[in-house]
Design a protein around this motif. Structure first.
Motif, PDB file in Angstrom:
ATOM      1  N   VAL A  22     -13.532   2.578  -3.723  1.00  0.00           N
ATOM      2  CA  VAL A  22     -14.563   3.609  -3.602  1.00  0.00           C
ATOM      3  C   VAL A  22     -15.025   3.987  -2.242  1.00  0.00           C
ATOM      4  O   VAL A  22     -14.964   5.142  -1.662  1.00  0.00           O
ATOM      5  N   VAL A  23     -15.156   2.671  -1.482  1.00  0.00           N
ATOM      6  CA  VAL A  23     -15.760   2.725  -0.208  1.00  0.00           C
ATOM      7  C   VAL A  23     -14.644   2.730   1.092  1.00  0.00           C
ATOM      8  O   VAL A  23     -15.001   2.791   2.010  1.00  0.00           O
ATOM      9  N   ALA A  24     -13.560   2.608   0.654  1.00  0.00           N
ATOM     10  CA  ALA A  24     -12.393   2.672   1.656  1.00  0.00           C
ATOM     11  C   ALA A  24     -12.489   3.735   2.842  1.00  0.00           C
ATOM     12  O   ALA A  24     -12.453   3.370   3.869  1.00  0.00           O
ATOM     13  N   PRO A  25     -12.909   5.092   2.343  1.00  0.00           N
ATOM     14  CA  PRO A  25     -13.125   6.141   3.574  1.00  0.00           C
ATOM     15  C   PRO A  25     -14.124   5.699   4.348  1.00  0.00           C
ATOM     16  O   PRO A  25     -14.102   6.008   5.652  1.00  0.00           O
ATOM     17  N   PHE A  26     -15.097   5.256   3.741  1.00  0.00           N
ATOM     18  CA  PHE A  26     -16.678   4.857   4.344  1.00  0.00           C
ATOM     19  C   PHE A  26     -16.068   3.811   5.470  1.00  0.00           C
ATOM     20  O   PHE A  26     -16.708   3.918   6.718  1.00  0.00           O
ATOM     21  N   GLU A  27     -15.495   2.795   4.743  1.00  0.00           N
ATOM     22  CA  GLU A  27     -15.190   1.619   5.807  1.00  0.00           C
ATOM     23  C   GLU A  27     -14.172   2.053   6.863  1.00  0.00           C
ATOM     24  O   GLU A  27     -14.421   1.441   8.020  1.00  0.00           O
ATOM     25  N   ARG A  28     -13.547   2.977   6.623  1.00  0.00           N
ATOM     26  CA  ARG A  28     -12.657   3.231   7.897  1.00  0.00           C
ATOM     27  C   ARG A  28     -13.550   3.965   8.950  1.00  0.00           C
ATOM     28  O   ARG A  28     -13.194   3.743  10.059  1.00  0.00           O
ATOM     29  N   ARG A  29     -14.413   4.638   8.539  1.00  0.00           N
ATOM     30  CA  ARG A  29     -15.263   5.244   9.276  1.00  0.00           C
ATOM     31  C   ARG A  29     -16.284   4.329  10.270  1.00  0.00           C
ATOM     32  O   ARG A  29     -16.600   4.710  11.249  1.00  0.00           O
ATOM     33  N   ILE A  30     -16.627   3.080   9.570  1.00  0.00           N
ATOM     34  CA  ILE A  30     -17.458   2.232  10.236  1.00  0.00           C
ATOM     35  C   ILE A  30     -16.745   1.168  10.752  1.00  0.00           C
ATOM     36  O   ILE A  30     -17.370   0.177  11.313  1.00  0.00           O
ATOM     37  N   ALA A  31     -15.501   1.000  10.815  1.00  0.00           N
ATOM     38  CA  ALA A  31     -14.791  -0.218  11.336  1.00  0.00           C
ATOM     39  C   ALA A  31     -15.044  -0.327  12.755  1.00  0.00           C
ATOM     40  O   ALA A  31     -15.220  -1.434  12.996  1.00  0.00           O
ATOM     41  N   PRO A  32     -15.397   0.532  13.623  1.00  0.00           N
ATOM     42  CA  PRO A  32     -15.871   0.289  15.027  1.00  0.00           C
ATOM     43  C   PRO A  32     -16.778  -0.515  15.077  1.00  0.00           C
ATOM     44  O   PRO A  32     -17.362  -1.290  15.854  1.00  0.00           O
ATOM     45  N   GLN A  33     -17.966  -0.287  14.113  1.00  0.00           N
ATOM     46  CA  GLN A  33     -19.268  -1.155  13.946  1.00  0.00           C
ATOM     47  C   GLN A  33     -19.183  -2.298  13.589  1.00  0.00           C
ATOM     48  O   GLN A  33     -19.839  -3.265  14.130  1.00  0.00           O
TER      49      GLN A  33
END
Length: 225
Positions: A22-33
């Motif tokens: 479920v959170v995979a798209p969000f995790e890709r977005r925050i990977a740099p953080q």
């Protein structure tokens, strides 16, 4: 749905099962953080609320000498153990919450908290524990979603009752950043509000606080939220 373990700890088996996809798209977005949180680590690092081990690949690539984690939910913890093995991270995960860390005072070099203070029942108690286990001069690094301003904040408050039930108690409208920055036991060395969230899980903030080496701050208390 929330179950309870024999010791009274809340469990979320369904949430743990669906969390990663479920959170995979969000995790890709925050990977740099997450990479920012794990940059230039050394010594003993504590990952608060490891969940399914989202920080583990980043911690495995860091310079940490030792990694320790806490996670009270057994279903999340099981997945975290599997992820640690996948990425080759040696980590000890304690089955406790952040409000009662099974670590000695002044024993940790860096505490990392990534999207976890939104679900901690007692934020002040957890922050007390962070201050207790950190060595003077040690760092508290955080990445959290917090209460938004204006209409977005009102939306968070409106959907919170349903969101909290579906998301294992996650609090959308917590002003976690204000509590962190107001704590006199820490010196703020970095703080940013980021365009990295997806409403209503936005804004995202990140920061680095350093544990003060000042006995006078031991009795300092935060202002009431």
């Amino acid at each position: 749905m929330t179950d309870s373990s024999p010791d009274g700890t809340d469990e979320h088996p369904l949430f743990a099962a669906i969390y990663d996809p479920v959170v995979a798209p969000f995790e890709r977005r925050i990977a740099p953080q997450r990479r920012w949180l794990a940059a230039d680590l050394a010594g003993t690092v504590l990952d608060i609320g490891v969940g399914t081990g989202a920080m583990f690949p980043y911690l495995a690539a860091s310079g940490a000498d030792e990694v320790v984690g806490v996670e009270p939910d057994p279903h999340m913890r099981k997945r975290a153990v599997e992820r640690a093995a996948e990425c080759g991270l040696s980590v000890t995960i304690h089955p406790t919450g952040a409000e009662s860390l099974p670590l000695a005072a002044d024993s940790v070099d860096v505490v990392v908290a990534a999207l976890v203070f939104c679900t901690i029942p007692d934020v002040d108690a957890a922050l007390d524990e962070v201050a207790r286990v950190l060595k003077p001069g040690g760092e508290f690094r955080f990445l959290e979603h917090v209460r938004a301003d204006g209409w977005a904040g009102r939306l968070q408050t409106t959907v919170q009752p349903v969101w909290g039930r579906l998301a294992a108690g996650c609090q959308l409208d917590r002003a976690t950043d204000e509590r962190f920055l107001a704590d006199d036991r820490f010196e703020t060395v970095a703080f940013e509000r980021l365009d990295a969230g997806i409403p209503p899980v936005a804004p995202i903030v990140r920061g680095r606080l350093v544990r003060r080496d000042d006995p006078d701050t031991e009795e300092a208390r935060r202002p009431a939220p």
